[in-house]
Design a protein around this motif. Structure first.
Motif, short mmCIF file in Angstrom:
data_model
loop_
_atom_site.label_atom_id
_atom_site.label_comp_id
_atom_site.label_asym_id
_atom_site.label_seq_id
_atom_site.Cartn_x
_atom_site.Cartn_y
_atom_site.Cartn_z
N LYS A 154 0.80 -1.21 0.00
CA LYS A 154 0.00 0.00 0.00
C LYS A 154 0.85 1.28 0.00
N LEU A 155 2.18 1.17 0.25
CA LEU A 155 3.03 2.36 0.29
C LEU A 155 3.31 2.87 -1.12
N SER A 156 3.68 4.16 -1.22
CA SER A 156 4.01 4.78 -2.51
C SER A 156 5.47 4.49 -2.87
N ALA A 157 5.89 4.91 -4.07
CA ALA A 157 7.26 4.66 -4.54
C ALA A 157 8.28 5.42 -3.69
N GLU A 158 7.98 6.66 -3.31
CA GLU A 158 8.90 7.45 -2.49
C GLU A 158 9.09 6.82 -1.12
N SER A 159 8.02 6.33 -0.54
CA SER A 159 8.13 5.69 0.78
C SER A 159 8.94 4.41 0.68
N LEU A 160 8.76 3.66 -0.39
CA LEU A 160 9.55 2.44 -0.57
C LEU A 160 11.03 2.76 -0.72
N ARG A 161 11.36 3.84 -1.45
CA ARG A 161 12.77 4.21 -1.64
C ARG A 161 13.40 4.59 -0.30
N LYS A 162 12.70 5.35 0.50
CA LYS A 162 13.23 5.74 1.81
C LYS A 162 13.38 4.52 2.71
N ARG A 163 12.43 3.62 2.63
CA ARG A 163 12.50 2.42 3.47
C ARG A 163 13.68 1.54 3.08
N GLU A 164 13.91 1.39 1.78
CA GLU A 164 15.05 0.59 1.32
C GLU A 164 16.37 1.25 1.71
N ALA A 165 16.46 2.57 1.63
CA ALA A 165 17.69 3.26 2.02
C ALA A 165 17.96 3.08 3.52
N LYS A 166 16.93 3.14 4.30
CA LYS A 166 17.08 2.96 5.74
C LYS A 166 17.51 1.54 6.06
N GLU A 167 16.95 0.57 5.37
CA GLU A 167 17.32 -0.82 5.59
C GLU A 167 18.75 -1.08 5.14
N ARG A 168 19.19 -0.43 4.05
CA ARG A 168 20.57 -0.59 3.56
C ARG A 168 21.56 0.00 4.56
N ALA A 169 21.25 1.14 5.12
CA ALA A 169 22.14 1.76 6.11
C ALA A 169 22.24 0.89 7.36
N ARG A 170 21.13 0.28 7.74
CA ARG A 170 21.17 -0.59 8.92
C ARG A 170 22.02 -1.81 8.67
N GLN A 171 21.94 -2.37 7.47
CA GLN A 171 22.76 -3.54 7.14
C GLN A 171 24.25 -3.18 7.08
N MET A 172 24.59 -2.01 6.54
CA MET A 172 25.99 -1.58 6.47
C MET A 172 26.55 -1.33 7.87
N LYS A 173 25.75 -0.76 8.71
CA LYS A 173 26.20 -0.51 10.08
C LYS A 173 26.41 -1.82 10.82
N LYS A 174 25.58 -2.78 10.52
CA LYS A 174 25.72 -4.08 11.17
C LYS A 174 26.95 -4.82 10.68
N ALA A 175 27.35 -4.59 9.41
CA ALA A 175 28.51 -5.27 8.84
C ALA A 175 29.84 -4.63 9.23
N MET A 176 29.86 -3.41 9.72
CA MET A 176 31.10 -2.74 10.12
C MET A 176 31.69 -3.40 11.36
N PRO A 177 33.06 -3.41 11.48
CA PRO A 177 33.68 -4.01 12.67
C PRO A 177 33.39 -3.18 13.91
N LYS A 178 33.23 -3.91 15.01
CA LYS A 178 32.91 -3.24 16.26
C LYS A 178 34.18 -2.65 16.86
N MET A 179 34.09 -1.44 17.35
CA MET A 179 35.23 -0.74 17.95
C MET A 179 34.90 -0.41 19.39
N LYS A 180 35.88 -0.63 20.25
CA LYS A 180 35.70 -0.38 21.67
C LYS A 180 36.35 0.95 22.02
N MET A 181 35.62 1.82 22.62
CA MET A 181 36.11 3.15 22.98
C MET A 181 36.61 3.11 24.42
#
Length: 493
Positions: free
Chosen positions: A462-489
């Motif tokens: 039921k979502l529009s094309a713009e909403s789908l694009r934003k949702r995919e970008a958000k999901e891609r950023a979450r996956q990239m953040k999850k794939a980055m090595p963990k750093m301890k401060m």
């Protein structure tokens, strides 16, 4: 060319004259026949006689009849099918001067000129004369006593009244009466059976009075012994005994108050039954699963009852010792338990061959288990058939089995070998139950996830094309953040 010897020049005129004479003769014959036919229609009439009769008539002799309604004949009543119409003969009596009304009696007499051609038989040519209502009323009053209207008798009805059949109504009323009578009589029969049982086994100096300290559903001496839950269900409660929390007896009687059920029981007979449930204490009863029933019922119990199906099986009669009657079958978790619970006293009293033929007619089954699916897991169940109210003493030995087995099971302890076997079986059953519960939970979780995923897919559709694009970008950023090595401060000192 020579002419014939008999031909002459006068022959054509002679032929024409002969034809004319023949035609005239035929015409005369036709006229004479027509005249004779016309005269035949007027035979017997003489012209002179007609003239004389016509001259003898004098129009002045004709008088008009009275026109008042008082002298007019009443209307004839309507004819019915039962009375044929009688046509009166015309009155040919001549009218006299004395019969005619005077001018004072007939003030509205029409002129004689309008009745010159009036005919008495035909009633044609009468003028319509309207009279005032007052004269009509007076003339009717005057003509009332002289011309009474004839009484018309109603036609007798030829149809005979048909008698109505009340067969259906009588049958329904009879059924209702029989149903009502059977209701009260059947109700009284069931109450008599329940009271007879309570009088025999729950009153003073009876079996339950000697083995339990509290009888009935209430506290005190005036508490009722039986609790009626319906026209066919009666309950009895007893408590105050060692090894058990209490006893509940439920009598399930035949539906004698229902006429249809009573008729059905004539075709498919059934018996009155009583069930005893003994709730054992948790520390008093060991791990025991044991049952005795008739062979046909035992096979059904072993397939349908859960604890018997999981832990126990049918046992064959052991050799070298007395056993139950041939009509009975034993279901137990082990032969040791069956041998310990089927004692010599029980065989001699009820379950033996000789005793069962005489005292075991009402025995149905008994079932002891520590794995019941009810609220109380450790329970003893006894089911017997009830005799009629006059033969309640026949089940005395069956009822005596209840306190006997309460004490026997309460004191019974398994051997170490039998205990090990029973504990292993119960732990295995517990693991299987846990697996079943875990599988049921996993199925519920998977079903819930599938339902949630389906709802998300429907929302994305039921979502529009713009909403789908934003949702995919958000999901891609979450996956990239999850794939980055963990750093301890760490903080510098």
């Amino acid at each position: 060319m020579a002419k014939p010897p008999f031909a002459s020049p006068l022959s054509p005129p002679i032929r024409s004259l002969s034809l004319l004479s023949l035609l005239s003769l035929l015409l005369l014959l036709n006229l004479s026949s027509f005249k004779s036919l016309a005269d035949s229609h007027f035979e017997g009439f003489d012209a002179d006689e007609e003239d004389e009769s016509f001259e003898s008539l004098h129009f002045s002799d004709l008088r008009s009849p009275p026109l008042t309604q008082s002298e007019s004949p009443p209307p004839s009543p309507p004819l019915t099918q039962s009375e044929p119409e009688d046509v009166p003969a015309p009155d040919l009596k001549p009218i006299r001067d004395s019969d005619l009304p005077t001018p004072s009696q007939d003030p509205l007499k029409p002129s004689s000129t309008s009745f010159d051609f009036w005919d008495e038989d035909e009633f044609e040519g009468l003028p319509v004369v309207e009279q005032p209502s007052e004269s009509v009323g007076v003339s009717r009053d005057a003509a009332g006593p002289s011309d009474p209207t004839p009484d018309v008798k109603p036609a007798a009805s030829t149809d005979k009244p048909t008698s109505r059949s009340y067969t259906v109504e009588i049958a329904c009323l009879s059924f209702l009466v029989m149903f009502g009578i059977n209701f009260f009589t059947g109700k009284r029969e069931n109450e008599n059976i329940a009271l007879a049982w309570a009088t025999k086994f729950a009153t003073k100096d009876s079996i339950f009075e000697k083995n339990f300290s509290l009888l009935g559903v209430g506290e005190g001496d005036d508490s009722p012994l039986l609790l009626k839950e319906g026209q066919t269900v009666f309950k009895f409660y007893a408590s105050g005994r060692r090894f058990c929390q209490g006893l509940l007896a439920t009598m399930e009687l035949k539906s004698r108050h229902d006429l249809i059920s009573r008729m059905y029981n004539l075709i498919v007979p059934c018996r009155d039954e009583i069930t005893f449930e003994v709730y054992m204490n948790d520390d008093a009863m060991d791990d025991v699963i044991f049952a005795v029933a008739k062979k046909k019922a035992a096979k059904g119990m072993q397939k349908e009852v859960r604890d018997l199906q999981r832990f126990a099986g049918l046992l064959s009669p052991p050799g070298g010792r007395k056993w139950v009657a041939d009509e009975l079958a034993v279901i137990s978790e082990s032969k040791e338990v069956a041998g310990d619970l089927i004692t010599e006293a029980v065989l001699d009293q009820v379950l033996g061959d000789k005793a069962f033929e005489k005292f075991g007619k009402g025995f149905i089954s008994m079932h002891f288990s520590d794995q019941h699916s009810a609220a109380h897991k450790k329970m003893l169940l006894f089911k017997f058939a009830l005799p009629d109210a006059n033969h309640m003493a026949d089940m005395t030995r069956l009822v005596a089995l209840i306190p006997y087995y309460i004490d026997l099971v309460g004191r019974y302890k398994l051997s170490s070998q039998a205990r090990t076997k029973t504990e292993a079986a119960r732990s295995k059953a517990l693991q299987e139950a846990y697996k079943e519960l875990h599988n049921a939970r996993q199925e519920a979780i998977q079903k819930k996830k599938a339902e949630k995923k389906r709802m998300l897919e429907e929302a994305e559709a039921k979502l529009s094309a713009e909403s789908l694009r934003k949702r995919e970008a958000k999901e891609r950023a979450r996956q990239m953040k999850k794939a980055m090595p963990k750093m301890k401060m760490t903080r510098a000192h």
